[in-house]
Write a protein that holds these residues in place. Structure first.
Motif, PDB file in Angstrom:
ATOM      1  N   ALA A 173       0.690  -1.485   0.158  1.00 44.70           N
ATOM      2  CA  ALA A 173       0.272   0.267   0.167  1.00 44.70           C
ATOM      3  C   ALA A 173       0.705   1.434   0.307  1.00 44.70           C
ATOM      4  O   ALA A 173       0.456   2.371  -0.388  1.00 44.70           O
ATOM      5  CB  ALA A 173      -0.678   0.285   0.923  1.00 44.70           C
ATOM      6  N   ARG A 174       1.872   1.108   1.141  1.00 44.71           N
ATOM      7  CA  ARG A 174       2.628   2.692   0.869  1.00 44.71           C
ATOM      8  C   ARG A 174       3.358   2.103  -0.683  1.00 44.71           C
ATOM      9  O   ARG A 174       3.658   3.562  -1.354  1.00 44.71           O
ATOM     10  CB  ARG A 174       3.616   2.117   1.666  1.00 44.71           C
ATOM     11  CG  ARG A 174       3.198   2.349   3.278  1.00 44.71           C
ATOM     12  CD  ARG A 174       4.774   1.418   3.964  1.00 44.71           C
ATOM     13  NE  ARG A 174       4.260   1.350   5.208  1.00 44.71           N
ATOM     14  CZ  ARG A 174       4.604   2.606   6.535  1.00 44.71           C
ATOM     15  NH1 ARG A 174       4.852   3.594   6.525  1.00 44.71           N
ATOM     16  NH2 ARG A 174       3.867   1.817   7.179  1.00 44.71           N
ATOM     17  N   LEU A 175       3.554   1.534  -1.304  1.00 49.77           N
ATOM     18  CA  LEU A 175       4.583   1.258  -2.578  1.00 49.77           C
ATOM     19  C   LEU A 175       3.540   2.058  -3.664  1.00 49.77           C
ATOM     20  O   LEU A 175       3.470   3.526  -4.420  1.00 49.77           O
ATOM     21  CB  LEU A 175       4.911   0.188  -2.734  1.00 49.77           C
ATOM     22  CG  LEU A 175       5.781   0.311  -3.568  1.00 49.77           C
ATOM     23  CD1 LEU A 175       6.331  -1.592  -3.641  1.00 49.77           C
ATOM     24  CD2 LEU A 175       4.810  -0.643  -5.164  1.00 49.77           C
ATOM     25  N   VAL A 176       2.282   1.924  -4.177  1.00 46.70           N
ATOM     26  CA  VAL A 176       1.045   1.900  -4.738  1.00 46.70           C
ATOM     27  C   VAL A 176       0.797   3.932  -4.431  1.00 46.70           C
ATOM     28  O   VAL A 176       1.100   4.132  -5.544  1.00 46.70           O
ATOM     29  CB  VAL A 176      -0.114   0.868  -4.420  1.00 46.70           C
ATOM     30  CG1 VAL A 176      -1.358   1.853  -5.814  1.00 46.70           C
ATOM     31  CG2 VAL A 176       0.579   0.161  -5.337  1.00 46.70           C
ATOM     32  N   ALA A 177       0.516   3.845  -2.808  1.00 39.95           N
ATOM     33  CA  ALA A 177       0.428   5.320  -2.888  1.00 39.95           C
ATOM     34  C   ALA A 177       1.808   6.075  -3.704  1.00 39.95           C
ATOM     35  O   ALA A 177       1.341   7.632  -4.213  1.00 39.95           O
ATOM     36  CB  ALA A 177       0.098   5.386  -0.990  1.00 39.95           C
ATOM     37  N   ALA A 178       2.885   5.842  -2.889  1.00 41.00           N
ATOM     38  CA  ALA A 178       3.701   6.761  -3.378  1.00 41.00           C
ATOM     39  C   ALA A 178       4.420   6.622  -5.178  1.00 41.00           C
ATOM     40  O   ALA A 178       4.594   7.578  -5.974  1.00 41.00           O
ATOM     41  CB  ALA A 178       5.433   6.202  -2.854  1.00 41.00           C
TER      42      ALA A 178
END
Ligand code: ASP
Length: 450
Positions: free
Chosen positions: A123-128
């Protein structure tokens, strides 16, 4: 508003994640996105969740977990490099290291903490990534958003009612919300995961919380089929199916969504749309409360092994008040769920799943049936498969049972149990396990040849 949940194969690498983001951005109603952990890139690959479980097991065994943890970090590093978002990597590495080095004194709590990080980091990666390409998105932490869970008596994760009110606030977010699937928090701050495949449940909960118009569940198949394509070649697609039909088929091993995932959307009547990340133009399969049309009388056929029968006999059983309830109480006390109870005049057959009725349990239950319920004979047969024919349109139609039974009889398959409830939405046959796939094939050939 749509909730879109993407499964592990949709997020397995940078190429797949770009497809996911294209899908998200193609529709302004997709504002809340639930992600699984990166899954397998090919058949031999290992899911990030499985790598994390290996990390946790190594730590609990007192061994070094560095190699396993590095494999996870390398998966994320590779994706971040390809997506040009190296800036988020330190955050991901820190999250993974903090979980792996957390307190191991409560092993279940530790395993949950580690294995949930696959979704969390994804989730952190996709948001970034979305933010980096000009579409502001935020990682949503389940604790901050108020997704609270507890364990039920059997140790299964269960949502606390207040979570729905908390999560409703997500719909006011100006940024696209990227929510990790698979886990929430206990009131004491501990991480609690659902069982495997549980990101489906998160998506369904969020859909319920924001009263979404639809819950999109993005996976890697164009649609659900009327029968398992590994048993019958090129079976008919199912474009529309009711929650009830889906439940009946799931009962006999038809696995599309996580078993518990339908409930939050079912009670609110929110349709689920199963779609293919690799082919977004495919029609997909809609799970709805009411069908708009029927393509066929039968919607699907499924078969599952792993059942058994316990046949209990007692002369004048039908006159004795409370006999069956005594048997059921004993089974409940021994932790054996009961699936069906077809009964005769002086006998009753209890159908259960083998996994809950171990040979040790068998001895205990037989003794209790004889001594406490005064059963005359108790016979256990561990060779039973259940085959289900399911279709809402079968209601009030004449002749399906006759056709099914005569096709099975022509194929030489003995019907050990036959069951059709008054709702007429399904028919259940009990056959010997060796005939499971054969029976499904015979029934498909008979009932889909309209
Ligand atoms: N990542 C978890 C699993 O592999 C949950 C999920 O993907 O839904 O089971």
């Amino acid at each position: 508003m749509k909730i879109a949940k993407f499964g592990g194969s949709s997020l397995a690498d940078a190429f797949q994640i770009k497809k996911v983001c294209d899908i998200v951005l193609a529709d302004p109603d997709r504002r809340i996105i639930v992600v699984s952990a990166p899954g397998k890139r090919d058949k031999e690959d290992i899911k990030v969740t499985d790598l994390l479980i290996a990390v946790a097991n190594a730590a609990l065994a007192g061994d070094s977990y560095e190699d396993e943890l590095n494999r996870v970090i390398e998966r994320y590093r590779g994706i971040c490099d390809e997506l040009d978002i190296e800036g988020i990597l330190p955050d991901i590495v820190e999250t993974l290291k903090a979980a792996a080095s957390s307190d191991t004194s409560d092993s279940n709590r530790y395993i949950d903490t580690v294995k949930a990080m696959g979704e969390d980091c994804c989730a952190r990666l996709v948001a970034a990534y979305l933010t980096s390409i000009g579409h502001p998105a935020k990682y949503c932490n389940p604790k901050e958003c108020g997704l609270f869970l507890e364990h039920d008596a059997a140790g299964k994760a269960r949502i606390l009612g207040e979570s729905y009110d908390n999560l409703e606030n997500l719909k006011y977010s100006k940024e696209i919300c990227i929510f990790p699937g698979f886990y929430g928090y206990g009131k004491d701050g501990r991480v609690i995961t659902f069982s495997r495949g549980g990101s489906d449940i998160t998506g369904s909960i969020l859909a319920g919380a924001v009263s979404a118009d639809i819950y999109e569940n993005w996976t890697d198949v164009d649609n659900v089929f009327a029968v398992n394509p590994n048993i019958v070649k090129n079976p008919f697609p199912i474009y529309e199916i009711t929650y009830d039909e889906m439940r009946e088929l799931a009962y006999a091993g038809f696995s599309v969504l996580h078993e518990e995932a339908l409930y939050p959307v079912y009670v609110r009547g929110i349709p689920v749309h199963i779609r293919n990340t690799n082919n977004p133009s495919a029609k997909g399969t809609k799970i709805v409360s009411e069908r708009t049309h029927y393509d066929s009388l039968v919607t699907g056929i499924a078969g599952e092994q792993g059942f058994l029968t316990i046949t209990v006999t007692k002369y004048l059983m039908n006159h004795e008040v409370g006999f069956i309830s005594q048997l059921l109480t004993i089974l409940a006390e021994e932790g054996v769920p009961v699936e069906h109870i077809p009964s005769g005049i002086d006998s009753v057959t209890i159908i259960a799943r083998k996994k809950y009725f171990t040979p040790e349990k068998e001895d205990i239950v037989i003794n209790r049936f004889r001594n406490e319920a005064r059963a005359e004979s108790v016979k256990v047969d561990r060779d039973l498969a259940i085959v289900m024919i399911v279709g809402q349109a079968m209601e009030k139609s004449v002749g399906i049972m006759a056709r099914a039974a005569s096709a099975l009889s022509a194929a030489g398959i003995n019907l050990r149990i036959v069951n059709q409830g008054a709702s007429e939405i399904s028919m259940m046959f009990g056959v010997s396990e060796e005939y499971t796939d054969y029976a499904v094939r015979v029934l498909y050939k008979e009932l889909f040849r309209y």
